[in-house]
Design an enzyme around this catalytic site. Structure first.
Site, PDB file in Angstrom:
ATOM      1  N   HIS A 177       0.901  -1.164   0.282  1.00 39.46           N
ATOM      2  CA  HIS A 177       0.001   0.008  -0.173  1.00 39.46           C
ATOM      3  C   HIS A 177       0.952   1.308   0.143  1.00 39.46           C
ATOM      4  O   HIS A 177       1.235   1.788   0.992  1.00 39.46           O
ATOM      5  CB  HIS A 177      -1.001   0.033   1.351  1.00 39.46           C
ATOM      6  CG  HIS A 177      -1.897   0.987   1.363  1.00 39.46           C
ATOM      7  ND1 HIS A 177      -3.072   0.991   2.005  1.00 39.46           N
ATOM      8  CD2 HIS A 177      -1.962   2.150   0.660  1.00 39.46           C
ATOM      9  CE1 HIS A 177      -3.693   2.008   1.864  1.00 39.46           C
ATOM     10  NE2 HIS A 177      -3.116   2.913   1.097  1.00 39.46           N
ATOM     11  N   GLU A 210     -11.135   3.665   6.172  1.00 37.08           N
ATOM     12  CA  GLU A 210     -10.062   4.245   6.597  1.00 37.08           C
ATOM     13  C   GLU A 210     -10.695   5.473   7.236  1.00 37.08           C
ATOM     14  O   GLU A 210     -10.392   5.522   8.750  1.00 37.08           O
ATOM     15  CB  GLU A 210      -9.436   5.065   5.443  1.00 37.08           C
ATOM     16  CG  GLU A 210      -8.355   5.910   5.825  1.00 37.08           C
ATOM     17  CD  GLU A 210      -7.408   6.636   4.536  1.00 37.08           C
ATOM     18  OE1 GLU A 210      -8.014   6.536   3.426  1.00 37.08           O
ATOM     19  OE2 GLU A 210      -6.567   7.448   4.669  1.00 37.08           O
ATOM     20  N   HIS A 212       1.021   4.955  -2.338  1.00 39.92           N
ATOM     21  CA  HIS A 212       0.957   5.562  -3.520  1.00 39.92           C
ATOM     22  C   HIS A 212       2.493   6.404  -4.162  1.00 39.92           C
ATOM     23  O   HIS A 212       3.064   6.959  -3.224  1.00 39.92           O
ATOM     24  CB  HIS A 212       0.026   6.687  -3.334  1.00 39.92           C
ATOM     25  CG  HIS A 212      -1.163   6.206  -2.625  1.00 39.92           C
ATOM     26  ND1 HIS A 212      -2.344   6.098  -3.227  1.00 39.92           N
ATOM     27  CD2 HIS A 212      -1.495   5.838  -1.305  1.00 39.92           C
ATOM     28  CE1 HIS A 212      -3.235   5.644  -2.406  1.00 39.92           C
ATOM     29  NE2 HIS A 212      -2.706   5.327  -1.106  1.00 39.92           N
ATOM     30  N   HIS A 252      -9.686   1.063  -0.970  1.00 32.23           N
ATOM     31  CA  HIS A 252      -9.512   1.841   0.277  1.00 32.23           C
ATOM     32  C   HIS A 252     -10.937   1.791   0.916  1.00 32.23           C
ATOM     33  O   HIS A 252     -11.965   2.219   0.097  1.00 32.23           O
ATOM     34  CB  HIS A 252      -9.120   3.347   0.056  1.00 32.23           C
ATOM     35  CG  HIS A 252      -7.587   3.568  -0.240  1.00 32.23           C
ATOM     36  ND1 HIS A 252      -7.108   2.967  -1.031  1.00 32.23           N
ATOM     37  CD2 HIS A 252      -6.709   4.300   0.614  1.00 32.23           C
ATOM     38  CE1 HIS A 252      -5.735   3.354  -1.260  1.00 32.23           C
ATOM     39  NE2 HIS A 252      -5.532   3.989  -0.180  1.00 32.23           N
ATOM     40  N   ASP A 283       1.935   4.048   2.898  1.00 32.40           N
ATOM     41  CA  ASP A 283       0.743   4.749   2.154  1.00 32.40           C
ATOM     42  C   ASP A 283       1.465   6.025   1.407  1.00 32.40           C
ATOM     43  O   ASP A 283       1.612   5.926   0.290  1.00 32.40           O
ATOM     44  CB  ASP A 283      -0.104   5.327   3.287  1.00 32.40           C
ATOM     45  CG  ASP A 283      -1.491   5.836   2.848  1.00 32.40           C
ATOM     46  OD1 ASP A 283      -1.876   5.169   1.591  1.00 32.40           O
ATOM     47  OD2 ASP A 283      -2.369   6.370   3.723  1.00 32.40           O
ATOM     48  N   ASP A 284       1.622   7.251   2.257  1.00 31.01           N
ATOM     49  CA  ASP A 284       2.197   8.632   1.269  1.00 31.01           C
ATOM     50  C   ASP A 284       3.485   8.837   2.213  1.00 31.01           C
ATOM     51  O   ASP A 284       3.356   9.897   2.944  1.00 31.01           O
ATOM     52  CB  ASP A 284       1.325   9.388   1.301  1.00 31.01           C
ATOM     53  CG  ASP A 284      -0.030   8.987   0.650  1.00 31.01           C
ATOM     54  OD1 ASP A 284      -0.019   8.863  -0.637  1.00 31.01           O
ATOM     55  OD2 ASP A 284      -1.155   8.844   1.164  1.00 31.01           O
TER      56      ASP A 284
HETATM   57  N1  ADE Z   1      -4.545   8.747  -1.865  1.00 35.02           N
HETATM   58  C1  ADE Z   1      -3.212   8.743  -1.366  1.00 35.02           C
HETATM   59  N2  ADE Z   1      -3.272   8.355  -0.182  1.00 35.02           N
HETATM   60  C2  ADE Z   1      -4.672   7.986   0.250  1.00 35.02           C
HETATM   61  C3  ADE Z   1      -5.050   7.646   1.288  1.00 35.02           C
HETATM   62  N3  ADE Z   1      -4.555   7.251   2.559  1.00 35.02           N
HETATM   63  N4  ADE Z   1      -6.555   7.588   1.280  1.00 35.02           N
HETATM   64  C4  ADE Z   1      -7.243   7.491   0.160  1.00 35.02           C
HETATM   65  N5  ADE Z   1      -6.687   8.227  -0.746  1.00 35.02           N
HETATM   66  C5  ADE Z   1      -5.386   8.314  -0.935  1.00 35.02           C
HETATM   67 ZN    ZN Z   2      -3.451   4.590   0.612  1.00 30.27          ZN
END
Ligand code: ADE
Ligand code: ZN
Length: 332
Positions: free
Chosen positions: A14, A197, A16, A194, A275-276
């Site tokens: 996971h 969350e 991005h 997703h 994630d990011d």
């Molecule tokens: N796009 C990038 N990170 C995300 C996240 N945690 N939830 C939803 N969309 C995303």
């Molecule tokens: Zn994500």
């Protein structure tokens, strides 16, 4: 335990790729491409990364992605992430990209995917890192736009393993994308979404029942339903959990309140992911470290989390077994 975390070979499920855009690269690309960004320096960017929920993050994340224009930009973005994989001992990664974020700005689908793909091919050649690419539909856009994106993706079918669903969750339930996921499945794509969350666990039910997904991204709200927990366990549905993200986006007030240990103890297939990472203060090892510093996770828990990521990956069984054997070599 930190040594164990660093030593263990890991898979990431996971991530991005646009979320791995570090401020330094953002500045370099903004200058090269003549794109205005609303920050005066790298420290100013980092100060802006102070989120109150998913949407406040997404607004900044999409603005950051504006600096990505050429194939080389996508190559450099991906290559920088690969160098972090080398540092953190990630030997397999399944990366998300958001084609609509780029095609809406006039950047061709082909430019994006070719840059990512070439960097991943070099990662395999230089470091032996395996990978696959998952394309996500932006859920704040319409299903019709997702259909158009799927159509465009068909020319790159060989390069894309799966289809996912990301962006603003609240008010954009999985049901909105039922038909396009059906079509993606018929075309042979793996499916992830997703769900749970920020939005409640009904989104997880929808992802399972209406989209027929292979994995849930996040899914931490499942804890609010005993029946859903039982089902996730019975059906062995993987949840790709992202601890730093959940803290930075205020899904949990503190690492001590994160429910990953409860999910794991219940017997769910959970893994740890970043994630990011450029926006959420760290890559995969830092996610593990933040967890062990705040929760009573054991060495066995860490090993289970790492093994879950390989078991839940989209690689063929033989490679899965080889990777699990690599983990065993470290822990024996
Ligand atoms: N796009 C990038 N990170 C995300 C996240 N945690 N939830 C939803 N969309 C995303
Ligand atoms: Zn994500």
């Amino acid at each position: 335990m930190i040594e164990l975390i660093k030593k263990l070979p890991k898979a990431e499920l996971h991530l991005h790729i646009e979320g791995s855009l570090e401020p330094e690269l953002m500045f370099r690309l903004a200058k090269k491409n003549n794109i205005e960004i609303p920050y005066k320096d790298v420290e100013d960017v980092r100060r802006a990364y102070n989120f109150t929920n998913l949407q406040t993050f997404l607004d900044i994340y999409y603005a950051g992605a504006n600096v990505l224009i050429t194939k080389d930009d996508f190559y450099d973005l991906t290559w920088e992430y690969i160098l972090k994989c080398v540092e953190d001992n990630v030997i397999h990664t399944e990366i998300f990209f958001d084609p609509q974020t780029h095609t809406a700005r006039g950047v061709a689908f082909e430019t994006v995917i070719t840059g990512i793909k070439e960097a991943l091919a070099d990662a395999k050649e230089k470091y032996g890192i395996t990978s696959c690419i998952i394309m996500c539909f932006l859920r704040h856009l319409s299903q019709q736009e997702a259909f158009a994106t799927l159509e465009e993706a068909m020319a790159f079918k060989e390069d894309i393993v799966g289809v996912g669903l990301d962006s603003s969750e609240l008010g954009n339930p999985p049901s909105k994308f039922k038909d396009v996921f059906k079509k993606a499945k018929e075309a042979g794509f793996k499916l992830v979404a997703h769900a749970g969350e920020e939005a409640d666990f009904s989104y997880i039910y929808e992802a399972l029942d209406l989209l027929d997904i292979n994995r849930i991204d996040h899914g931490v709200q499942s804890i609010k339903s005993a029946a859903l927990m039982q089902r996730l366990k019975d059906e062995k549905i993987p949840l790709t959990v992202c601890p730093n993200s959940n803290i930075e986006l205020k899904v949990f007030a503190d690492y001590k309140e994160h429910n990953i240990k409860e999910l794991l103890d219940y017997g769910l297939n959970v893994s740890v992911n970043s994630d990011d990472p450029a926006y959420f203060k760290g890559y995969i090892n830092q996610n593990f470290i933040n967890l062990i510093e705040n929760l009573p996770l054991t060495e066995d828990d860490i090993i289970t989390l790492v093994k879950n990521s390989f078991k839940s990956s989209f690689i063929e069984d033989e490679l899965k077994e080889a990777y699990l054997a690599k983990v065993d070599l470290v822990v024996q």
